[in-house]
Design a protein around this motif. Sequence first.
Motif, short mmCIF file in Angstrom:
data_model
loop_
_atom_site.label_atom_id
_atom_site.label_comp_id
_atom_site.label_asym_id
_atom_site.label_seq_id
_atom_site.Cartn_x
_atom_site.Cartn_y
_atom_site.Cartn_z
N MET A 173 1.11 -1.12 -0.14
CA MET A 173 -0.01 0.02 -0.04
C MET A 173 0.79 1.10 0.16
N MET A 174 0.62 2.25 -0.73
CA MET A 174 1.41 3.31 -1.13
C MET A 174 0.38 4.75 -0.62
N ALA A 175 1.12 5.58 0.17
CA ALA A 175 0.54 6.69 0.70
C ALA A 175 1.32 7.99 0.36
N PHE A 176 0.55 8.89 -0.36
CA PHE A 176 1.46 10.16 -0.75
C PHE A 176 0.49 11.17 -0.38
N ASP A 177 1.12 12.32 -0.35
CA ASP A 177 0.35 13.73 -0.03
C ASP A 177 0.32 14.46 -1.65
N GLU A 178 -1.01 15.40 -1.55
CA GLU A 178 -1.12 16.04 -2.38
C GLU A 178 -0.11 17.15 -2.98
N ASP A 179 0.27 17.04 -4.35
CA ASP A 179 1.52 17.77 -5.03
C ASP A 179 2.83 17.34 -4.39
N ALA A 214 -7.15 14.25 -3.80
CA ALA A 214 -7.04 13.38 -2.63
C ALA A 214 -7.99 12.30 -3.18
N GLY A 215 -7.52 11.20 -2.46
CA GLY A 215 -8.66 10.15 -2.70
C GLY A 215 -8.13 8.63 -2.61
N THR A 216 -8.79 7.92 -2.78
CA THR A 216 -8.62 6.46 -2.48
C THR A 216 -8.28 5.82 -4.14
N GLY A 221 -2.64 -11.53 -9.06
CA GLY A 221 -2.33 -11.06 -7.97
C GLY A 221 -1.62 -9.51 -8.02
N MET A 222 -1.33 -8.89 -8.85
CA MET A 222 -0.56 -7.74 -9.28
C MET A 222 -1.66 -6.64 -9.21
N THR A 223 -1.97 -6.20 -7.84
CA THR A 223 -2.85 -5.35 -7.33
C THR A 223 -2.59 -4.65 -6.20
N GLY A 224 -2.69 -3.50 -6.20
CA GLY A 224 -2.65 -2.68 -4.84
C GLY A 224 -3.33 -1.39 -4.56
N MET A 225 -3.11 -0.71 -3.50
CA MET A 225 -3.71 0.63 -3.47
C MET A 225 -2.91 1.69 -3.14
N VAL A 226 -3.42 2.92 -3.50
CA VAL A 226 -2.64 3.96 -3.41
C VAL A 226 -3.75 5.04 -2.89
N PHE A 227 -3.03 5.85 -1.64
CA PHE A 227 -3.96 7.08 -1.27
C PHE A 227 -3.27 8.08 -1.61
#
Length: 388
Positions: free
Chosen positions: A86-92, A153-155, A171-177
Amino acid sequence: MAAPVRPVAAASRTAAAAHPVKQMHLVGTDGWVAMPGDAPPDPPFFPDPLAPSPFNTYVFGFRDVTGMTSNLVAAQRGKAQISAPMMAFDEDDDIYLTLTNLGLSQRPDLFDGHTLHWHGFVNAIPLFDGVPELSLAVPIGRDLTYFYRPHDAGTYMYHCHFEDVEHVQMGMTGMVFVRPAQNRTPLHPGERYAYNDGDGSTAYDREFAFMITELWSAAHYRDAHIQVNDWTDYDPSFWLLNGRAYPDTIAANGDPLSTGAGRLQYQPISSLIRCNAGDRVLLRMSNLGYQNHAMTADNIDLTVIAKDAALLKGRDGTTNYLTSNVVEVGPGESRDAIFVAPGPGEYLLYDRKYAYLENGGGPGYGGMMTKIVVGAPGTYPPQTAANA
């Protein structure tokens, strides 16, 4: 194979001062994972006779190798992870995401490329969209650095778009926030938000994320045994949250890079929800399966605040949030929902279609289910990356 991503040059740091630089390095490869061992055998497909103990199912997947040396990166071949990190980043943020294709250890006869496609994300140019017909795919032994600067922003979710019907199922699936800019100047001290809502209505105390998929054992067996699949016969055997089927969904998080970590080593992401009574809990749900799923929480009101990374709020400020105990998520869709934790106890979050609450046709609960464990106020400390 190139070394992991290097820091940006000094000359570029000044220009990027307003856009913090984030770097990640993923690899694409294959490997083995474990569906619940008490599922009934389905010869010859499950358990796969080629699987090394304690595993039983062949997969493709991504691994996070950020900061590793080239030798350590190469050593990850054959150690695929589901779901992907799972990957999480901030706007910009300025995001430099390198993908290396390590090839398939079980299938050296295949020369499949891999890509990263951020599903539903608006890219600046097609090169970084990951659709090989419009950009390019990464061949075995090579890598490509993608660049993103998210403005919304979003999921979201990501997957390989090379032979995508096969690679997604494998199985090559994941999430980004993408976290909102509103977090930098909160309306109230210490608040975190899912979106730039302007009124604090998407504030939350804890967040949990779920990659919703299905797994068809016959397809995974055929890929391992050099056979051809007819995808029109799609008939899933297991229904997964974050790459696991219940009761594995409630097992603790794991470390996919550790050794001797047991049967869930390459399925490291728990789906267990733990919170205190009165907490505002954000649920991020993404579906990269091929079936519709209706995630249900009995006796808990779920307020859907966003669909497909779009806040359900008009330009005039009118909210269109939806409150129910069921959240429908179709293939390729994401949902964000918030609930206020009820009194202490254990509650279930599960797919309302009971046929998806089994493991390979076996008895008892299984499949797409997890628990919401609510403690008295103060039972669980504030959520951090370490205890999420």
